[in-house]
Design an enzyme around this catalytic site. Structure first.
Site, PDB file in Angstrom:
ATOM      1  CB  CYS A   1       1.280  -2.014  -1.366  1.00 17.47           C
ATOM      2  SG  CYS A   1      -0.054  -0.874  -1.808  1.00 17.47           S
TER       3      CYS A   1
ATOM      4  CB  CYS B   1      -1.190  -0.941   1.280  1.00 18.34           C
ATOM      5  SG  CYS B   1      -2.002  -1.838  -0.043  1.00 18.34           S
TER       6      CYS B   1
END
Length: 127
Positions: free
Chosen positions: A46, A43
């Site tokens: 993230c 991600c």
């Protein structure tokens, strides 16, 4: 002092959740994508938030528990029946997400990259 805990998947999340001491320090859950062999998450949001969150945690002086929750790989998280999406305690639609236990406060996606929002979430006292 921040105590960091790592859990992986819904089963470990559930076990940790059941053991939270309601009279203990505040608990925040940080939901992120699984790490690839490179050490980075699949991600990208993230990966953007992680250094900001980590830097802020080094400055926190009060006692709290910060739980890193690995929601799994991209395919697992993107499924509509992903338990982190459907569980009433989490209802995660985007990652990263930070949720304060027993509260309504949460930061989602790009909000996790904003230091002032992290400060408000971590320093908010609920009594």
């Amino acid at each position: 002092m921040v105590t960091k805990v790592q859990v992986k998947g819904m089963q470990e999340f559930d076990e940790f959740y059941k053991g939270i001491d309601p009279k203990g320090p505040p608990v925040l859950f940080y939901f992120t994508g699984a790490k690839l062999p490179t050490g980075k998450s699949w991600c990208s949001d993230c990966n953007d938030a992680e250094p900001i969150v980590e830097a802020y945690l080094t400055e926190v002086k009060k006692s709290l528990i910060f739980v890193y929750v690995d929601v799994g790989d991209r395919e697992t998280f993107k499924k509509t029946d992903c338990p982190f999406r459907t569980d009433s305690r989490t209802r995660i639609m985007v990652i990263p997400t930070i949720i304060r236990w027993k509260g309504v406060q949460r930061l989602e996606g790009e909000q996790c990259c904003k230091r002032e929002l992290l400060q408000m979430l971590l320093e908010d006292e609920e009594e």
